[in-house]
Every structure is written in C-alpha cells, then in structure tokens.
Design a protein around this motif. Structure first.
Motif, PDB file in Angstrom:
ATOM      1  N   ARG A  29       7.827  56.547 -35.816  1.00 43.88           N
ATOM      2  CA  ARG A  29       8.282  55.211 -36.213  1.00 43.88           C
ATOM      3  C   ARG A  29       7.071  54.248 -35.989  1.00 43.88           C
ATOM      4  NH1 ARG A  29      11.565  52.716 -33.378  1.00 43.88           N
ATOM      5  NH2 ARG A  29      11.139  54.112 -31.615  1.00 43.88           N
ATOM      6  N   ILE A  30       6.899  53.208 -36.930  1.00 45.96           N
ATOM      7  CA  ILE A  30       6.218  52.026 -36.845  1.00 45.96           C
ATOM      8  C   ILE A  30       6.673  50.878 -36.024  1.00 45.96           C
ATOM      9  CG2 ILE A  30       4.415  50.238 -38.055  1.00 45.96           C
ATOM     10  CD1 ILE A  30       4.286  52.446 -40.400  1.00 45.96           C
ATOM     11  N   LEU A  31       6.283  50.408 -34.769  1.00 46.71           N
ATOM     12  CA  LEU A  31       6.714  49.480 -34.065  1.00 46.71           C
ATOM     13  C   LEU A  31       6.361  47.993 -34.263  1.00 46.71           C
ATOM     14  CD1 LEU A  31       6.385  51.148 -30.722  1.00 46.71           C
ATOM     15  CD2 LEU A  31       8.149  51.193 -32.395  1.00 46.71           C
ATOM     16  N   GLY A  32       5.276  47.955 -34.916  1.00 48.42           N
ATOM     17  CA  GLY A  32       4.272  46.524 -35.151  1.00 48.42           C
ATOM     18  C   GLY A  32       2.991  46.972 -35.617  1.00 48.42           C
ATOM     19  N   VAL A  33       2.207  45.704 -35.842  1.00 44.96           N
ATOM     20  CA  VAL A  33       0.938  45.739 -36.335  1.00 44.96           C
ATOM     21  C   VAL A  33       0.275  44.554 -35.753  1.00 44.96           C
ATOM     22  CG1 VAL A  33       1.430  45.201 -38.756  1.00 44.96           C
ATOM     23  CG2 VAL A  33      -0.786  46.339 -38.120  1.00 44.96           C
ATOM     24  N   TYR A  34      -1.015  44.484 -35.340  1.00 43.23           N
ATOM     25  CA  TYR A  34      -1.888  43.336 -35.255  1.00 43.23           C
ATOM     26  C   TYR A  34      -3.329  43.503 -35.704  1.00 43.23           C
ATOM     27  CZ  TYR A  34      -3.396  45.242 -30.779  1.00 43.23           C
ATOM     28  OH  TYR A  34      -4.136  46.437 -29.709  1.00 43.23           O
ATOM     29  N   MET A  35      -3.819  42.339 -36.009  1.00 41.84           N
ATOM     30  CA  MET A  35      -5.398  42.427 -36.379  1.00 41.84           C
ATOM     31  C   MET A  35      -5.959  42.415 -35.049  1.00 41.84           C
ATOM     32  SD  MET A  35      -6.050  42.438 -39.703  1.00 41.84           S
ATOM     33  CE  MET A  35      -7.713  42.273 -39.612  1.00 41.84           C
ATOM     34  N   VAL A  36      -7.214  42.726 -34.704  1.00 44.63           N
ATOM     35  CA  VAL A  36      -7.726  42.799 -33.459  1.00 44.63           C
ATOM     36  C   VAL A  36      -8.419  41.390 -33.168  1.00 44.63           C
ATOM     37  CG1 VAL A  36      -8.758  44.874 -33.790  1.00 44.63           C
ATOM     38  CG2 VAL A  36     -10.094  43.175 -34.576  1.00 44.63           C
ATOM     39  N   ASN A  37      -8.532  41.058 -32.303  1.00 44.35           N
ATOM     40  CA  ASN A  37      -8.854  39.523 -31.721  1.00 44.35           C
ATOM     41  C   ASN A  37     -10.244  39.286 -32.740  1.00 44.35           C
ATOM     42  OD1 ASN A  37     -10.884  37.734 -29.893  1.00 44.35           O
ATOM     43  ND2 ASN A  37      -8.864  37.396 -29.329  1.00 44.35           N
ATOM     44  N   GLU A  38     -10.373  37.580 -33.069  1.00 45.95           N
ATOM     45  CA  GLU A  38     -11.192  37.329 -33.668  1.00 45.95           C
ATOM     46  C   GLU A  38     -12.564  37.549 -33.279  1.00 45.95           C
ATOM     47  OE1 GLU A  38      -7.990  34.062 -33.506  1.00 45.95           O
ATOM     48  OE2 GLU A  38      -8.514  35.984 -32.501  1.00 45.95           O
TER      49      GLU A  38
ATOM     50  N   LYS B  96      -4.690  59.133 -27.571  1.00 47.34           N
ATOM     51  CA  LYS B  96      -3.969  57.924 -27.687  1.00 47.34           C
ATOM     52  C   LYS B  96      -4.158  57.252 -29.132  1.00 47.34           C
ATOM     53  CE  LYS B  96      -1.701  56.212 -25.252  1.00 47.34           C
ATOM     54  NZ  LYS B  96      -0.285  56.498 -24.961  1.00 47.34           N
ATOM     55  N   TYR B  97      -5.160  57.432 -29.890  1.00 45.84           N
ATOM     56  CA  TYR B  97      -5.344  56.886 -31.309  1.00 45.84           C
ATOM     57  C   TYR B  97      -5.886  57.897 -32.192  1.00 45.84           C
ATOM     58  CZ  TYR B  97     -10.081  55.959 -29.934  1.00 45.84           C
ATOM     59  OH  TYR B  97     -11.280  55.970 -29.844  1.00 45.84           O
ATOM     60  N   ARG B  98      -5.819  57.519 -33.411  1.00 44.02           N
ATOM     61  CA  ARG B  98      -6.448  58.033 -34.517  1.00 44.02           C
ATOM     62  C   ARG B  98      -6.763  56.774 -35.547  1.00 44.02           C
ATOM     63  NH1 ARG B  98      -2.772  62.962 -36.667  1.00 44.02           N
ATOM     64  NH2 ARG B  98      -2.879  64.573 -34.832  1.00 44.02           N
ATOM     65  N   TYR B  99      -8.066  57.021 -36.212  1.00 41.34           N
ATOM     66  CA  TYR B  99      -8.678  56.058 -36.855  1.00 41.34           C
ATOM     67  C   TYR B  99      -7.694  56.226 -38.298  1.00 41.34           C
ATOM     68  CZ  TYR B  99     -12.415  54.827 -34.034  1.00 41.34           C
ATOM     69  OH  TYR B  99     -13.119  54.410 -32.904  1.00 41.34           O
ATOM     70  N   PHE B 100      -7.767  55.066 -39.151  1.00 42.98           N
ATOM     71  CA  PHE B 100      -6.500  55.048 -40.142  1.00 42.98           C
ATOM     72  C   PHE B 100      -7.194  54.492 -41.439  1.00 42.98           C
ATOM     73  CE2 PHE B 100      -2.448  53.384 -41.494  1.00 42.98           C
ATOM     74  CZ  PHE B 100      -1.736  54.587 -41.574  1.00 42.98           C
ATOM     75  N   GLU B 101      -7.015  54.729 -42.461  1.00 46.79           N
ATOM     76  CA  GLU B 101      -7.543  54.559 -43.714  1.00 46.79           C
ATOM     77  C   GLU B 101      -7.286  52.994 -43.961  1.00 46.79           C
ATOM     78  OE1 GLU B 101      -7.842  56.897 -47.199  1.00 46.79           O
ATOM     79  OE2 GLU B 101      -8.422  58.527 -46.256  1.00 46.79           O
ATOM     80  N   ASN B 102      -8.197  52.147 -44.620  1.00 47.04           N
ATOM     81  CA  ASN B 102      -7.869  50.719 -44.891  1.00 47.04           C
ATOM     82  C   ASN B 102      -6.669  50.492 -45.761  1.00 47.04           C
ATOM     83  OD1 ASN B 102     -10.232  50.504 -43.283  1.00 47.04           O
ATOM     84  ND2 ASN B 102     -11.389  49.863 -44.760  1.00 47.04           N
ATOM     85  N   LEU B 103      -6.779  51.526 -46.628  1.00 46.47           N
ATOM     86  CA  LEU B 103      -5.730  51.472 -47.928  1.00 46.47           C
ATOM     87  C   LEU B 103      -4.428  51.650 -47.425  1.00 46.47           C
ATOM     88  CD1 LEU B 103      -7.596  52.920 -51.001  1.00 46.47           C
ATOM     89  CD2 LEU B 103      -6.909  50.749 -50.764  1.00 46.47           C
TER      90      LEU B 103
ATOM     91  N   SER C 143     -10.294  45.035 -38.732  1.00 43.01           N
ATOM     92  CA  SER C 143      -9.585  46.241 -38.308  1.00 43.01           C
ATOM     93  C   SER C 143      -8.218  45.564 -37.895  1.00 43.01           C
ATOM     94  CB  SER C 143      -9.835  46.930 -37.279  1.00 43.01           C
ATOM     95  OG  SER C 143     -11.477  47.480 -37.524  1.00 43.01           O
ATOM     96  N   ALA C 144      -7.072  46.457 -38.121  1.00 45.58           N
ATOM     97  CA  ALA C 144      -5.866  46.439 -37.408  1.00 45.58           C
ATOM     98  C   ALA C 144      -5.243  47.416 -36.689  1.00 45.58           C
ATOM     99  CB  ALA C 144      -4.823  46.263 -38.642  1.00 45.58           C
ATOM    100  N   VAL C 145      -4.464  47.155 -35.888  1.00 45.43           N
ATOM    101  CA  VAL C 145      -4.134  48.305 -34.898  1.00 45.43           C
ATOM    102  C   VAL C 145      -2.416  48.502 -35.259  1.00 45.43           C
ATOM    103  CG1 VAL C 145      -3.595  49.141 -32.457  1.00 45.43           C
ATOM    104  CG2 VAL C 145      -5.513  47.668 -32.941  1.00 45.43           C
ATOM    105  N   LEU C 146      -2.180  49.658 -35.574  1.00 39.43           N
ATOM    106  CA  LEU C 146      -0.832  50.050 -35.876  1.00 39.43           C
ATOM    107  C   LEU C 146      -0.081  50.682 -34.679  1.00 39.43           C
ATOM    108  CD1 LEU C 146       1.265  50.182 -38.492  1.00 39.43           C
ATOM    109  CD2 LEU C 146       0.476  52.371 -38.650  1.00 39.43           C
ATOM    110  N   LEU C 147       0.887  50.197 -34.185  1.00 40.29           N
ATOM    111  CA  LEU C 147       1.783  50.573 -33.187  1.00 40.29           C
ATOM    112  C   LEU C 147       2.638  51.543 -33.384  1.00 40.29           C
ATOM    113  CD1 LEU C 147       1.937  47.367 -31.462  1.00 40.29           C
ATOM    114  CD2 LEU C 147       0.316  48.859 -30.957  1.00 40.29           C
TER     115      LEU C 147
END
Length: 284
Positions: free
Chosen positions: A167-176, A227-234, A150-154
């Motif tokens: 707007r999209i501020l950034g993105v990160y993969m969750v911790n290992e 605060k969040y929504r789930y988001f498609e992998n594609l 999973s990644a988190v889109l900010l």
C-alpha cells in the motif's frame, strides 16, 4: 568593586582621584582637569591604583575580562568558519543546480517496516540504509539521483500479505535544499510544505503495483532486498493525480492539487502527457 575616592597615578596626567565609576568607564580628577577612561582596560598599561588590595582585585577583573574577550574572539572565529563552510556548500549546491539535468526516474519509493510506518509520516524523514558491500561498506547509502524535483513515496505491506498488496502510505517532496549527491548521512528530509499522509481507507485504495512495473519482468511483483527503489517521474505524477481524486477534505484537496502542480513544474510535465497507470497489477 567601589573605587570612588581611590588614589591613582596616570603615566601622563600624574596623580589623581577617582570621582565617578560605572561598569564600562571611570572618571578621574587630576590637578588640572577631569578625565574619563575605559574600565578596566586603562589599568595596568596606563594607570595604577595605590591601594595594593584594590590592585589585586583589579588584576583579577582584568584577567577575567581577557578570558571573556578571548572566548568571544573564538566564538566569532567559529561563526566565520561556519559561514565560510555554508558559503562553500551553497556555491557547490548552486553549481549542481545549474548543471542538473532531469532524470526520467528521479523519484524514490521507500519500503517502510512496521516501525517506520509511523515515524516516516510523523518525522517526515526516511533513512536510505547502509551499504553492505564495496569500498564504502558500512557507510550510508547515498541517494545520488534525488534532487529538488524528487518525491519520496512511502509504502508498506503486512508480513502476512503478498507483495502485490503493498500500500501507499503517503508521499513528500524532498527538502527545498536537498541534493542527493551531497547527502552523507543517508537521511532524506521532507519539504516544508509538500507532504501528504493518506488515511487507512485511502491507503487501501492505492496499491503500489498499480503503477510500478519491472520492465524486464512485467508480470512479476517482487521486492526482496533494499530499502528503496528509484521510480519514474510519470508514475509519481499518476499517483498524485489519484490522491487528488481520493481527497474530500477541502484543505487536504487544495494541498494535493498544489503538490501536483509543484511536482509537474519541477519535472517539466503537463497533465496531457501523463498516461493512465500501467503497472504490474493492471496486467493480471
């Protein structure tokens, strides 16, 4: 405490005189030979010193050492208990990993308020919020769908702007080691490597609704609660590809490419199967 030349009596060897001493041992001269003993452990059980004032000081030293020994045993027990808990957590984690099936929408898009716009990319950690109803009311919202793929889109928008300008501020993969089902505090930390912050100019070019669509209401662009929504992998893969196209700095470009490659591997995607963005903004 200097014990050299002090007279002592040993239960087995009789009367003797201390001839050598250091922090961990003493040497005693008896009638027939010299003997070395552990200090101060030998006193009390096997050895007594003749001088009463020395005996009192030795008793204090022995008591202090016994307290230190018990404290050390307690620390070791705590360390063992911590290792046991970590082992159980790791076994549970490995079990979840082995049974994990990829969900087609196991990414998260997060709504950053004004304060979180800075903290989310400086601390690389977001909070999923508090449950407002149900049996777990008041507890952190557990992001159970998130996993190591999973990644988190900010994202963010100014209060004066319409939702379509998010707007999209950034993105990160969750911790290992992150597993959403095991997350009790609601905090979602970032991967040690895969995290990308966009410049203001880049952010203005990446609008969230270019990729996201509500299947029930394709033309609507609304986000009223949560605060969040789930988001498609594609969809996340589409965004990562567009981030690559925006990056000109060689190091940032390389990281974005590595991020995308890692994301596709974790989500079993190939470049060929990633469609063009088809979000609500493209349908206006």
């Amino acid at each position: 405490m200097n014990l050299i030349n002090k007279k002592v009596t040993h239960k087995r060897f009789g009367i003797g005189s201390i001839v050598n001493q250091n922090d961990s041992s003493i040497e005693i001269h008896f009638a027939s030979e010299n003997k070395r003993f552990v200090f101060p452990d030998v006193f009390g059980k096997h050895l007594t010193i003749h001088d009463k004032s020395d005996a009192k000081l030795l008793e204090e030293i022995i008591q202090k050492k016994e307290i230190e020994r018990k404290e050390e045993e307690s620390r070791m027990e705590e360390a063992k208990e911590l290792q046991r808990k970590e082992l159980l957590l790791r076994l549970e984690h490995e079990k979840l990993m082995s049974n994990h099936k990829l969900h087609p929408a196991s990414q998260m898009v997060f709504w950053c308020d004004s304060e979180e716009q800075n903290s989310s990319v400086s601390e690389w950690n977001v909070f999923s919020g508090i449950l407002k109803s149900g049996n777990n009311k008041g507890k952190p919202n557990k992001p159970s769908r998130l996993h190591q793929n999973s990644a988190v889109l900010l994202t963010a928008r100014d209060s004066s702007q319409p939702e379509s300008d998010r707007r999209i501020l950034g993105v990160y993969m969750v911790n290992e080691k992150f597993v959403g089902k095991l997350c009790e505090d609601g905090h979602i930390p970032a991967h040690s490597k895969y995290r990308i912050q966009l410049t203001e100019q880049e952010s203005d070019q990446l609008l969230f609704w270019q990729y996201y669509i509500n299947e029930k209401f394709p033309e609507k662009m609304t986000w009223k609660t949560g605060k969040y929504r789930y988001f498609e992998n594609l969809w996340m893969a589409q965004i990562l590809l567009d981030i690559i196209s925006l990056k000109s700095d060689p190091k940032e470009l390389e990281l974005a490419q590595q991020f995308f490659k890692h994301f596709c591997k974790m989500n079993q995607l190939t470049v060929q199967e990633i469609p063009k963005p088809d979000g609500a903004l493209t349908r206006i």
